[in-house]
Every structure is written in structure tokens, then in C-alpha cells.
Write an enzyme that holds these catalytic residues in place. Structure first.
Site: not given
Length: 178
Positions: A119-120
Site C-alpha cells: 500500500y503506502c
């Protein structure tokens, strides 16, 4: 890194609620140790350190100020010396002043570590390159949790392989030079 490059260390979402939650990140103690080693090396070299906290909406477990939102106490970030900022999206740039802060510090190289890989970490690496930064991704400096589809180890290896070349320079954290 070459002399004409000014690096910064960007630490993403090393927060109590993600690290100590019901699902534990893969090899979390090793990754925390590696990040702390990078913090010490960056500090010794006078390299700026930025730390992002993922922030949920009011009432969520990771709303601003909640116990789960806090950076890990064992993370050797200094709230006085280092730049801490909040984000609400997978990108550390969207809705934050990170790009402006990096420009003001004349940073053009980012060493990116933290959570969660798919994700990040992935999103921030890709966006950083689009914004003109060179990105170094320590292949052993980020982590995530197992999913029903893939183990965390497979997710990490997939992202290391996918990001390498087109988006990041991949190396072991021990080989990162500030």
C-alpha cells in the site's frame, strides 16, 4: 550516494496500531531494527528524517492522537529534530506538504522504509518518482502482513522485484550510504 544528490530518510507508518495490532507484520522486530539503524546512520550523516503517520477519520482506531496512531515508542525518531507529518492516503505526498518540505531541504533522493509494502510503500515509491525524486528502497526495510492470497514474504519479494529498475534502486539496508 553521489555528492550532487541530497538524500532524506522517509519512514512510513511505523505506528503502534499497525505494528502491535492483531495481525503482526512479517519479521517486524528485524525491520524495526533495520529502520533504527538507518535512522542512526542518517542522523550521523546529517541527513533529514521524515516520518509519516497514517491518520484515520474521527472515531477510527488511528484517529489523530489515539494510542494506535502514535509512532512506535521503540522507533528512534526524534519529534524535535525530525519532521513528523500525518497522511490519510497511501501516498505520503497526496494532501501533505512533504514535496514542499523536501524541496525546501534541497532533497532529491529518498530512502523509503516502513509499512505496508503493498500500500503506502508501493504508492509512495511510484509517486516520488513521478515527482522527480530518485528512490532507494532497502529490500529488507519494509514489511506487511500475510493476506488470504499471498504471504507477506511473497508480497515483499514481489514489490521489491516490481519496483526495482523502473521506480527504485533496490539494495540491502546495510549497503545504503548517506
Amino acid at each position: 550516494m553521489p555528492d550532487n544528490k541530497r538524500p532524506a530518510l522517509l519512514i512510513i507508518d511505523m505506528q503502534t496500531g499497525l505494528y502491535d495490532g492483531p495481525e503482526k507484520p512479517y519479521e517486524r522486530e528485524r525491520v524495526l531494527d533495520i529502520i533504527n539503524q538507518l535512522i542512526q546512520r542518517a542522523r550521523h550523516a546529517g541527513v533529514p528524517i521524515f516520518a509519516a503517520r497514517h491518520t484515520g477519520p474521527a472515531g477510527s482506531p488511528i484517529e489523530v492522537g489515539s494510542p494506535f496512531w502514535q509512532l512506535l515508542p521503540a522507533l528512534e525518531v526524534d519529534e524535535v529534530r525530525d519532521t513528523l507529518f500525518n497522511k490519510s492516503r497511501p501516498s505520503c505526498f497526496l494532501g501533505t506538504e512533504l514535496a514542499q518540505q523536501l524541496a525546501a531541504a534541497q532533497v532529491n533522493d529518498l530512502v523509503i522504509v516502513g509499512m505496508k509494502t503493498q500500500y503506502c510503500i508501493d504508492t509512495t515509491c511510484r509517486v516520488a518518482v513521478e515527482l522527480g525524486f530518485s528512490v532507494l528502497l532497502p529490500e529488507d526495510g519494509h514489511t506487511c502482513m500475510d493476506t488470504p492470497a499471498l504471504s507477506a514474504a511473497a508480497i515483499i519479494e514481489h514489490h521489491n522485484a516490481t519496483l526495482a529498475g523502473a521506480f527504485v534502486q533496490r539494495m540491502k539496508a546495510a549497503d545504503v550510504g548517506f
